[in-house]
Design a protein around this motif. Structure first.
Motif, PDB file in Angstrom:
ATOM      1  N   GLY A 197       0.822  -1.340  -0.036  1.00 36.25           N
ATOM      2  CA  GLY A 197       0.038  -0.025  -0.061  1.00 36.25           C
ATOM      3  C   GLY A 197       0.903   1.280   0.104  1.00 36.25           C
ATOM      4  N   ILE A 198       2.105   1.155  -0.438  1.00 35.58           N
ATOM      5  CA  ILE A 198       2.975   2.273  -0.403  1.00 35.58           C
ATOM      6  C   ILE A 198       2.889   3.005  -1.829  1.00 35.58           C
ATOM      7  N   VAL A 199       2.536   4.272  -1.993  1.00 36.98           N
ATOM      8  CA  VAL A 199       2.919   4.898  -3.338  1.00 36.98           C
ATOM      9  C   VAL A 199       4.101   5.510  -3.369  1.00 36.98           C
ATOM     10  N   PRO A 200       4.899   5.053  -4.476  1.00 31.87           N
ATOM     11  CA  PRO A 200       6.054   5.719  -4.607  1.00 31.87           C
ATOM     12  C   PRO A 200       6.184   7.213  -4.609  1.00 31.87           C
ATOM     13  N   GLY A 201       7.222   7.622  -3.949  1.00 36.32           N
ATOM     14  CA  GLY A 201       7.592   9.210  -3.945  1.00 36.32           C
ATOM     15  C   GLY A 201       8.477   9.514  -4.823  1.00 36.32           C
ATOM     16  N   ILE A 202       8.925  10.890  -4.914  1.00 36.46           N
ATOM     17  CA  ILE A 202       9.851  11.189  -5.958  1.00 36.46           C
ATOM     18  C   ILE A 202      11.259  10.481  -5.791  1.00 36.46           C
ATOM     19  N   LYS A 203      11.669  10.468  -4.606  1.00 40.22           N
ATOM     20  CA  LYS A 203      13.019   9.937  -4.174  1.00 40.22           C
ATOM     21  C   LYS A 203      13.188   8.251  -4.569  1.00 40.22           C
TER      22      LYS A 203
END
Length: 435
Positions: A197-203
């Protein structure tokens, strides 16, 4: 109320108002107010100021709290001030605070960022209770030191113990895979983020870009950025531009450079990387155009700066620094000794048409990391590990020089640059020249 106001002013960068409020604090509130000032200084990337405040606390006989210690350890991590960090660790032990998870997590982070992975592992293994943040920080420490397999192994152990990873955990995993050249593993872990359930971020996207680009899959990295579900930042394109420079991909480099300028045309490093790429591939007309553009826009290159901690004092050096004549003389002596074992200046990244090879070699001689390493050789006893922190990516010539110094002078050199740690020992670097 005053500590809250101090924190607010300090985080907004209004140090004058923060200090004015700080001067009005009653003695009874001093520790809380010092904590607010120190924490705000760290969050605002002013670690030196945080350490000055901490020393003021000590001089006044004020007892630091766990909040104080975690903030000061973060300042040590930012500066690479290992010896002060070790002193704080000893204080933590004597004060009986070594059972606190947050303090131990801050110690792991400090040791990892100051180049002492062994100490970070020691703290982690000695913890009676380990929360998700501590697991994640240890994974990141392994990643930054290029211990990719160990980072993955720790992640699998974390999962076995039923602890759910978060975005920071996956960031550490992706760093580990990127820095160790484990492309398929990195892409697999990136794809598995959504299972938690983790949406990737810019990093996270940046790590995947780096993973693909380092391995030479430049067009795939370009397509990955171009098709992101969010607007790419200049930093993402900058990661790819750097890889284009390493792989000599001038045509793609031009496309990437233009994409960067659409988002941010003020970053000097972009112009330098692309103009160097052009020069390295014989595109002299394009190189001159880029340098002219850089001058017209008034963009300047960020100067290289390296620091080394000796006897609890951090010494800073800039490229070409004339403030340390002893270090410059030591550089001269070291270079002459290295030449006897085969050192030849790597002038491939020095592009000035009017310069001869000898002049190019001279321009490389006083890079900040060379000055810091030479200063360390001059001011520490034989066999002492040298720990250097640099604000930019280490250049190929300084990397070669550090390898030879570690062999010739029988020194371990731990250099933290903008991207990772390099452990030099017996003429070899931990990065395996993959950086």
């Amino acid at each position: 109320v005053l500590p809250t106001l101090i924190n607010m002013y300090a985080e907004c960068g209004d140090t004058r108002s923060a200090h004015a409020m700080f001067g009005r604090v009653p003695d009874g509130d001093c520790v809380v107010s010092y904590n607010a000032m120190i924490t705000a200084a760290v969050r605002s990337s002013r670690p030196g100021e945080a350490l000055v405040l901490f020393r003021e606390m000590q001089a006044k006989g004020l007892k630091p709290t766990p909040v104080t210690l975690t903030s000061v350890l973060s300042a040590c991590a930012l500066l690479g001030a290992l010896e002060l960090g070790r002193w704080i660790h000893e204080y933590v032990r004597k004060a009986g605070l070594d059972s606190l998870v947050k303090v131990n997590t801050a110690l792991i982070d400090m040791y990892g960022k100051c180049g002492s992975l062994e100490d970070a592992i020691g703290v982690f293994q000695g913890m009676e209770s380990i929360d998700r943040q501590a697991w994640s920080v240890m994974i990141v420490a392994y990643a930054n030191h290029s211990y990719g397999r160990e980072a993955i192994s720790l992640f699998e152990e974390m999962r076995k113990q039923g602890i759910k990873p978060d975005a920071v955990t996956f960031l550490g995993l992706l760093y580990a895979c990127s820095h160790s050249g484990m492309v398929s593993e990195g892409l697999q872990y990136f794809d598995s983020m959504r299972e938690y359930g983790i949406v990737p971020g810019i990093k996270h996207y940046g790590c995947v870009t780096d993973l693909l680009a380092r391995s030479g899959q430049l067009e795939k990295a370009y397509k990955f950025i171009d098709e992101l579900p969010i607007k790419p930042t200049a930093i993402l394109w900058r990661t790819l531009l750097s890889a284009c420079g390493s792989h000599g991909a001038v045509d793609l480099g031009k496309r990437v450079f233009e994409r960067i300028l659409e988002l941010d045309d003020t970053h000097g490093g972009d112009y330098v990387i692309y103009s160097n790429l052009c020069a390295n591939t014989g595109e002299w007309e394009e190189m001159n155009r880029v340098r002219k553009l850089m001058n017209e826009k008034g963009v300047v290159k960020v100067p290289g700066c390296s620091s080394i901690e000796i006897d609890n004092r951090v010494h800073e050096f800039f490229a070409g620094d004339a403030r340390h004549p002893h270090a410059r003389r030591m550089v001269d002596q070291v270079i002459e000794q290295l030449k006897l074992v085969g050192y030849v200046p790597n002038t491939s990244q020095v592009f000035h048409v009017e310069m001869g090879e000898e002049e190019k070699a001279t321009s490389l001689r006083y890079h900040s990391e060379k000055l810091a390493i030479s200063f360390g050789l001059l001011n520490t006893s034989p066999g002492t590990t040298l720990r250097v922190v640099k604000n930019l990516r280490v250049c190929p010539d300084c990397h070669s020089m550090a390898k030879l110094v570690s062999m010739l002078f029988n020194r371990q050199i731990i250099l933290r640059d903008l991207n990772r740690f390099h452990h030099f020992e017996d003429g070899v670097c931990s990065c395996g020249d993959y950086w």
